[in-house]
Design an enzyme around this catalytic site. Structure first.
Site, PDB file in Angstrom:
ATOM      1  CG  HIS A 263     -64.859  44.990  -3.009  1.00 36.31           C
ATOM      2  ND1 HIS A 263     -64.702  45.863  -4.058  1.00 36.31           N
ATOM      3  CD2 HIS A 263     -65.400  45.719  -2.002  1.00 36.31           C
ATOM      4  CE1 HIS A 263     -65.128  47.067  -3.691  1.00 36.31           C
ATOM      5  NE2 HIS A 263     -65.570  47.004  -2.451  1.00 36.31           N
ATOM      6  CD  GLU A 264     -66.927  44.118   1.148  1.00 35.51           C
ATOM      7  OE1 GLU A 264     -66.483  44.932   1.969  1.00 35.51           O
ATOM      8  OE2 GLU A 264     -67.672  44.450   0.200  1.00 35.51           O
ATOM      9  CG  HIS A 267     -63.079  47.766   1.726  1.00 35.74           C
ATOM     10  ND1 HIS A 267     -62.746  49.064   1.437  1.00 35.74           N
ATOM     11  CD2 HIS A 267     -64.112  47.453   0.894  1.00 35.74           C
ATOM     12  CE1 HIS A 267     -63.537  49.515   0.456  1.00 35.74           C
ATOM     13  NE2 HIS A 267     -64.368  48.550   0.104  1.00 35.74           N
ATOM     14  CD  GLU A 293     -65.010  50.768  -3.391  1.00 37.12           C
ATOM     15  OE1 GLU A 293     -65.048  50.686  -2.141  1.00 37.12           O
ATOM     16  OE2 GLU A 293     -65.646  50.008  -4.136  1.00 37.12           O
TER      17      GLU A 293
END
Ligand code: ZN
Length: 497
Positions: A263-264, A267, A293
């Site tokens: 997830h990170e 980003h 997102e």
């Protein structure tokens, strides 16, 4: 000096100041000894007010106004710079200093009360402050201005241009389809899914760090221009064009670290691949929370929970954490990470339920802001909606209306960006699959650079050049549409292995 050069100078100074602010905050979350927190809060507040003074300076307003008069003389990048800086200037000048100070005082008062109320499971403790936050949020909407709905003014703070009239039909589609889909998936999941973490030997931090670093490298995260550290809650931050950092947390018995890394990492990939020409300008960041997102969710869920991705990387997990995964077959692992299990807590939700959690918050925020109901009725309405949409009984306010920090934080309008991200991710992925019909093979072979390059070409490199709506239209050829996400869930084979 030409006006546009003056603007560039100011933009650069503001960007550098914001990077320094981000560094102070990163250090606060990652390194700061407990005793230093008061001093740090003071430093952050001093620097924040310097930034505020600079972004609201009348001289900046004049430059922006003058440049806006002759747009035909400017490049697309300069026009975008003006757009982004004018948004910041307007947002900050429309709210009087007194109002901003009062609101931040209210929030710092509300946060510990919310923590206490959640611990004691008493919504009533938090209610008086929540009422003030709602009334000030309504004032905020009036000060910022809106055309149709007060909630529009707050949505726009997080997602440029987003309105209730755009969100309503998207959420209606989700409401009609997701509850149904949830029931169907649950009935398909007949045999109980074994909890592969039950009885698993504890995972060491060292092993988790090694795996997460490896998987970050595999998706193309550049450790020469970033690093991974430990914090209480995982986040990504930008300290400059060549310094995009991620954090993670490592628990002995949870697989969360894998999906937080992806997830990170998603980003960070976005920001690491913005074109160098935008460095040290406000265009050197993701265009909005929702689009940001979409990139984290794409890597975390669409890619990172697919069977093919794990066909390639499960052996690596087994190699680095043999005591935990050697005896767990790949199929069991993939079924476990895709388990559909409607529950009370948003941050623990599976892909099917997640947006129903957001939908509930959207309906409640919108209603309470327009005065359709009072803050005191939020817990009862919350529980009613959880029963209706997710078929779960809320056992306490702590697991109900008090579970998220956002209201205590005064962040009304933030929640919908999570759903925008999920919807946009599926829509963008659909487009990618048209470009690469053999995408399953691409995943099995771990040719992730193919995906990353396409995303860079179509999304990452632009930074904030286009508005979120323009960017999506450019990539997908149509506006945000919830059907791609619904189709993705309906057809996702990993749910019915
Ligand atoms: Zn995120």
């Amino acid at each position: 000096m030409k006006k546009i050069d003056e603007l560039h100078l100011k933009a650069r100074e503001l960007t550098d100041l914001n990077s320094i602010l981000a560094l102070l905050q990163w250090d606060q979350e990652v390194m700061l000894p407990h005793g230093g927190s008061e001093g740090r809060a003071g430093q952050i507040s001093v620097l924040s007010s310097i930034v505020h003074r600079k972004i609201t300076a009348p001289a900046l307003g004049e430059i922006l106004a003058e440049l806006s008069e002759k747009p035909e003389e400017l490049s697309a990048a300069d026009l975008a710079l003006i757009r982004v800086m004018k948004r910041e200037y307007d947002k900050n000048t429309k709210l009087p200093e007194k109002f901003v100070a009062e609101f931040s005082r209210l929030v710092s008062q509300a946060l510990p009360v919310w923590v206490e109320a959640r611990k004691k499971n008493g919504f009533g403790l938090f209610l008086p402050l929540l009422e003030k936050i709602i009334s000030m949020s309504r004032q905020k909407a009036d000060l910022l201005g809106y055309e149709e709905h007060p909630y529009d003014a707050l949505l726009d703070l997080y997602e440029e241009g987003l309105t209730v009239s755009e969100l309503d039909p998207l959420f209606t589609d989700l409401k009609d389809n997701l509850s149904q889909l949830l029931r169907r998936k649950l009935s398909q999941q007949q045999k109980p899914i074994p909890d592969i973490t039950a009885g698993m030997p504890p995972m060491s931090v060292r092993d988790q760090v090694r795996f997460s670093e490896k998987i970050l490298q595999e998706i193309g995260y550049d450790f020469n221009r970033g690093r991974q550290d430990i914090s209480a809650h995982p986040f990504t931050t930008s300290l400059g064009h060549n310094d995009r950092r991620v954090t993670n947390r490592f628990r002995p018995d949870s697989l969360e670290f894998i999906f937080s890394a992806l997830h990170e990492g998603g980003h960070a990939l976005y920001e690491q691949n913005i074109a160098g020409e935008y460095a040290e300008t406000p265009l050197d960041e993701g265009v909005s929370l929702g689009i940001h997102e979409s990139q984290s969710r794409l890597w975390e869920n669409i890619i990172g929970r697919s069977y093919q991705f794990w066909e390639k990387y499960y052996p690596l997990l087994q190699e680095l954490l043999p005591d935990q995964f050697r005896d767990v077959p790949l199929d069991d692992f993939v079924v476990y990470i895709n388990k559909v299990h409607p529950g009370l807590i948003r941050v623990e939700a599976d892909e099917v339920s997640y947006n129903l959690h957001v939908l509930i918050r959207f309906e409640l925020e919108k209603g309470v802001l327009e005065g359709a109901f009072a803050a005191a009725s939020l817990p009862a309405l919350w529980n009613e909606k959880y029963k209706e949409y997710l078929d779960v009984d809320v056992d306490s306010d702590a697991n109900g209306a008090l579970q998220d920090i956002h209201w205590a934080h005064g962040s009304f309008g933030y929640f919908p960006t999570y759903t925008i991200g999920n919807l946009a991710a599926a829509q963008i992925w659909h487009k990618y699959c048209l470009f690469d019909p053999d995408y399953r093979q691409t995943l099995v072979q771990g040719k992730l650079d193919r995906i990353r390059n396409w995303l860079t070409e179509n999304i990452y490199r632009y930074g904030a050049l286009y508005t979120p709506a323009e960017l999506l239209e450019k990539v997908c050829g149509e506006p945000l549409n919830s059907m791609f996400f619904i189709e993705y869930l309906k057809n996702k084979p990993e749910f019915s292995l």
